[in-house]
Structure formats: C-alpha cells, structure tokens
Design a protein around this motif. Sequence first.
Motif, PDB file in Angstrom:
ATOM      1  N   ASP A   9       0.826  -1.212   0.000  1.00 54.68           N
ATOM      2  CA  ASP A   9       0.000   0.000   0.000  1.00 54.68           C
ATOM      3  C   ASP A   9       0.860   1.262   0.000  1.00 54.68           C
ATOM      4  OD1 ASP A   9      -2.238  -1.589   0.039  1.00 54.68           O
ATOM      5  OD2 ASP A   9      -2.614  -1.353   2.192  1.00 54.68           O
ATOM      6  N   ALA A  10       2.078   1.134   0.533  1.00 52.02           N
ATOM      7  CA  ALA A  10       3.007   2.271   0.566  1.00 52.02           C
ATOM      8  C   ALA A  10       3.800   2.397  -0.730  1.00 52.02           C
ATOM      9  CB  ALA A  10       3.957   2.141   1.748  1.00 52.02           C
ATOM     10  N   GLY A  11       3.520   1.520  -1.711  1.00 50.68           N
ATOM     11  CA  GLY A  11       4.170   1.622  -3.008  1.00 50.68           C
ATOM     12  C   GLY A  11       5.370   0.732  -3.209  1.00 50.68           C
ATOM     13  N   TRP A  12       5.627  -0.184  -2.265  1.00 56.22           N
ATOM     14  CA  TRP A  12       6.751  -1.101  -2.405  1.00 56.22           C
ATOM     15  C   TRP A  12       6.424  -2.198  -3.409  1.00 56.22           C
ATOM     16  CZ3 TRP A  12      10.828  -2.354   1.636  1.00 56.22           C
ATOM     17  CH2 TRP A  12      11.126  -1.236   2.428  1.00 56.22           C
ATOM     18  N   THR A  13       7.475  -2.682  -4.078  1.00 53.28           N
ATOM     19  CA  THR A  13       7.390  -3.882  -4.907  1.00 53.28           C
ATOM     20  C   THR A  13       8.087  -5.003  -4.140  1.00 53.28           C
ATOM     21  OG1 THR A  13       7.450  -2.571  -6.926  1.00 53.28           O
ATOM     22  CG2 THR A  13       7.966  -4.906  -7.138  1.00 53.28           C
ATOM     23  N   LEU A  14       7.411  -6.154  -4.014  1.00 55.72           N
ATOM     24  CA  LEU A  14       7.895  -7.212  -3.129  1.00 55.72           C
ATOM     25  C   LEU A  14       8.269  -8.471  -3.897  1.00 55.72           C
ATOM     26  CD1 LEU A  14       5.270  -6.913  -0.239  1.00 55.72           C
ATOM     27  CD2 LEU A  14       7.405  -5.636  -0.549  1.00 55.72           C
ATOM     28  N   GLY A  15       9.406  -9.050  -3.509  1.00 50.17           N
ATOM     29  CA  GLY A  15       9.841 -10.313  -4.083  1.00 50.17           C
ATOM     30  C   GLY A  15      10.265 -11.277  -2.988  1.00 50.17           C
ATOM     31  N   MET A  16      10.044 -12.569  -3.231  1.00 52.27           N
ATOM     32  CA  MET A  16      10.499 -13.611  -2.312  1.00 52.27           C
ATOM     33  C   MET A  16      11.661 -14.337  -2.970  1.00 52.27           C
ATOM     34  SD  MET A  16       8.493 -16.980  -0.768  1.00 52.27           S
ATOM     35  CE  MET A  16       6.989 -16.079  -0.513  1.00 52.27           C
ATOM     36  N   VAL A  17      12.748 -14.521  -2.225  1.00 51.21           N
ATOM     37  CA  VAL A  17      13.939 -15.191  -2.750  1.00 51.21           C
ATOM     38  C   VAL A  17      14.347 -16.269  -1.749  1.00 51.21           C
ATOM     39  CG1 VAL A  17      16.281 -14.894  -3.619  1.00 51.21           C
ATOM     40  CG2 VAL A  17      14.664 -12.995  -3.769  1.00 51.21           C
ATOM     41  N   THR A  18      14.178 -17.532  -2.139  1.00 54.84           N
ATOM     42  CA  THR A  18      14.448 -18.624  -1.211  1.00 54.84           C
ATOM     43  C   THR A  18      15.371 -19.660  -1.828  1.00 54.84           C
ATOM     44  OG1 THR A  18      13.425 -20.432   0.065  1.00 54.84           O
ATOM     45  CG2 THR A  18      12.292 -19.766  -1.938  1.00 54.84           C
ATOM     46  N   ASN A  19      16.350 -20.097  -1.048  1.00 58.81           N
ATOM     47  CA  ASN A  19      17.160 -21.246  -1.451  1.00 58.81           C
ATOM     48  C   ASN A  19      16.382 -22.521  -1.155  1.00 58.81           C
ATOM     49  OD1 ASN A  19      19.285 -19.663  -2.243  1.00 58.81           O
ATOM     50  ND2 ASN A  19      20.581 -20.108  -0.479  1.00 58.81           N
ATOM     51  N   GLY A  20      16.510 -23.502  -2.039  1.00 53.80           N
ATOM     52  CA  GLY A  20      15.845 -24.772  -1.798  1.00 53.80           C
ATOM     53  C   GLY A  20      15.315 -25.379  -3.076  1.00 53.80           C
ATOM     54  N   PRO A  21      14.730 -26.574  -2.959  1.00 45.39           N
ATOM     55  CA  PRO A  21      14.191 -27.291  -4.121  1.00 45.39           C
ATOM     56  C   PRO A  21      12.836 -26.733  -4.544  1.00 45.39           C
ATOM     57  CG  PRO A  21      13.780 -28.548  -2.149  1.00 45.39           C
ATOM     58  CD  PRO A  21      14.611 -27.362  -1.718  1.00 45.39           C
ATOM     59  N   SER A  22      12.315 -27.270  -5.613  1.00 42.91           N
ATOM     60  CA  SER A  22      11.015 -26.816  -6.112  1.00 42.91           C
ATOM     61  C   SER A  22       9.895 -27.044  -5.103  1.00 42.91           C
ATOM     62  CB  SER A  22      10.684 -27.529  -7.428  1.00 42.91           C
ATOM     63  OG  SER A  22      10.617 -28.932  -7.232  1.00 42.91           O
ATOM     64  N   THR A  23      10.104 -27.981  -4.152  1.00 40.50           N
ATOM     65  CA  THR A  23       9.079 -28.236  -3.144  1.00 40.50           C
ATOM     66  C   THR A  23       8.909 -27.068  -2.168  1.00 40.50           C
ATOM     67  OG1 THR A  23      10.763 -29.451  -1.877  1.00 40.50           O
ATOM     68  CG2 THR A  23       9.235 -30.751  -3.224  1.00 40.50           C
ATOM     69  N   PHE A  26       3.357 -11.172  -3.174  1.00 40.91           N
ATOM     70  CA  PHE A  26       4.621 -10.917  -3.859  1.00 40.91           C
ATOM     71  C   PHE A  26       4.442 -10.752  -5.362  1.00 40.91           C
ATOM     72  CE2 PHE A  26       5.724 -12.744   0.182  1.00 40.91           C
ATOM     73  CZ  PHE A  26       6.791 -11.953   0.579  1.00 40.91           C
ATOM     74  N   ASP A  27       5.217  -9.808  -5.914  1.00 40.21           N
ATOM     75  CA  ASP A  27       5.218  -9.573  -7.358  1.00 40.21           C
ATOM     76  C   ASP A  27       6.054 -10.615  -8.076  1.00 40.21           C
ATOM     77  OD1 ASP A  27       3.853  -6.751  -7.565  1.00 40.21           O
ATOM     78  OD2 ASP A  27       5.275  -6.617  -5.903  1.00 40.21           O
ATOM     79  N   ALA A  28       6.977 -11.267  -7.373  1.00 41.35           N
ATOM     80  CA  ALA A  28       7.814 -12.314  -7.960  1.00 41.35           C
ATOM     81  C   ALA A  28       8.279 -13.243  -6.856  1.00 41.35           C
ATOM     82  CB  ALA A  28       9.020 -11.711  -8.678  1.00 41.35           C
ATOM     83  N   VAL A  29       8.400 -14.526  -7.180  1.00 45.09           N
ATOM     84  CA  VAL A  29       8.939 -15.531  -6.262  1.00 45.09           C
ATOM     85  C   VAL A  29      10.051 -16.278  -6.990  1.00 45.09           C
ATOM     86  CG1 VAL A  29       8.472 -17.624  -4.939  1.00 45.09           C
ATOM     87  CG2 VAL A  29       6.753 -15.796  -5.030  1.00 45.09           C
ATOM     88  N   VAL A  30      11.226 -16.345  -6.378  1.00 40.42           N
ATOM     89  CA  VAL A  30      12.372 -17.008  -6.982  1.00 40.42           C
ATOM     90  C   VAL A  30      12.826 -18.133  -6.055  1.00 40.42           C
ATOM     91  CG1 VAL A  30      14.720 -16.735  -7.861  1.00 40.42           C
ATOM     92  CG2 VAL A  30      13.085 -14.851  -8.080  1.00 40.42           C
TER      93      VAL A  30
END
Length: 211
Positions: A97-111, A125-129
């Motif tokens: 709501d404050a105008g941030w763009t959010l992404g999740m970045v996690t190490n690990g397998p596809s599970t 989140f706008d993107a998950v990696v």
Amino acid sequence: MTLGLFDLDNTLIDRRAMFARWASGMLERLGIGEADGLAWLIEVDGNGYGDKARWMPQAAKRFDVPEEAIAADRTTHWVASIQVDPNVGPALERLSDAGWTLGMVTNGPSTQWDKINATGLGVHFDAVVVSEVVGTRKPDPAIFELAAEMCGRPLEGWMVGDHPHFDVAGGRAVGLSGAWMRGPDPWPTGLEPPDLTVESIAEFVDVVLAG
C-alpha cells in the motif's frame, strides 16, 4: 517505489518451529519414545542445512525404524506443520500500500512451492524465486538480479532474511540494505553488521515506514 526482497524460511515463516512440530509428531506417530530423540533431530537438521540424505539413515538406525517410514511421514506431514504468524500478511500489505514492490527469494528445491502455497503468502509478492528452479542460489548476485528483474525494479531497497551471509551480506553485495531477522545464534564475528536487526516482519515494516 522501493524494492523489498524477503527470504522464506525463518523469515516469513518460522521453520525452526515447523521442524520441531513435525519431528515431535513423527516420533509419536512412529511410536518412538526416546527421551532425547527430538533434541537430536533438531541438532542434525541444522536449521534446514542438514543433509536429509545423511541424517535420515542415521535416524532410522538410531530409532530402529525403516528410513522409508521417516521419509513417508515427512512427505505426509511436513507442510501441515507450518503455522504462519497472522501479522505477516497484513504487514506485507502495508508495504504494498506504501508503493513497495515485493519479491520472495528462497534457497531450496522446487518443493519450497508447497510451503509457499500452503501459507498463502505468495499472493503478497510480485515475484517468487526458488533457487533450484532458476539454477542459482543466494548469495550469488545472479539470484538477486533475477528477482529484481522479475519485479521490474532496480536493485534499490532491502533484503530481509535470517542468514547473515546468504541473505544480508548477499543482498548488500548487490546494493541492497540488509535487514537481519534475528535467530538463536549471534551475528558472526568479523562480518559487517546488518543495517537493521528485527524480530519480526511486522517490526521491519514499522521501522522502514516510519523512517
């Protein structure tokens, strides 16, 4: 607009508690009554950095049960062991709501996606990696660069995570400020301190929006 990248385990969710919850249930479900069994499992898990291919055979031998039974129990009950802090979603919404763009970045397998989907946090989140899906892992600069590209933002903002090297130092190496989600272990001696230390996502949001 500000970019905010977030780790998953022990940042957005409490993986330590998740593992302890699953392991305690597994011991009960398999009829294992060893008094020190839970503490031993938590130690060999190493906060998610223990190698299951090594500790599961050790656990099978220690507890005198088939390794397949332990693996099957984890497959069945692992994701169900997640309990999400109800303050996390609303805190992320405040950033959006404050105008941030959010992404999740996690190490690990596809599970890792099983956990993300089970928590429902992906909608914020706008993107998950996920590292093993994209072929690079923190602290490699490439994974942060990919996350920023997927978010459509330059690498200007914050990386929030519990791992001093992978999350905080990794993010700072590509120009992000580093927020450390404090865990049970102290900050490593000799590593430059984080820009911000917090106990929760809600605390992080309170601080950065007040600043």
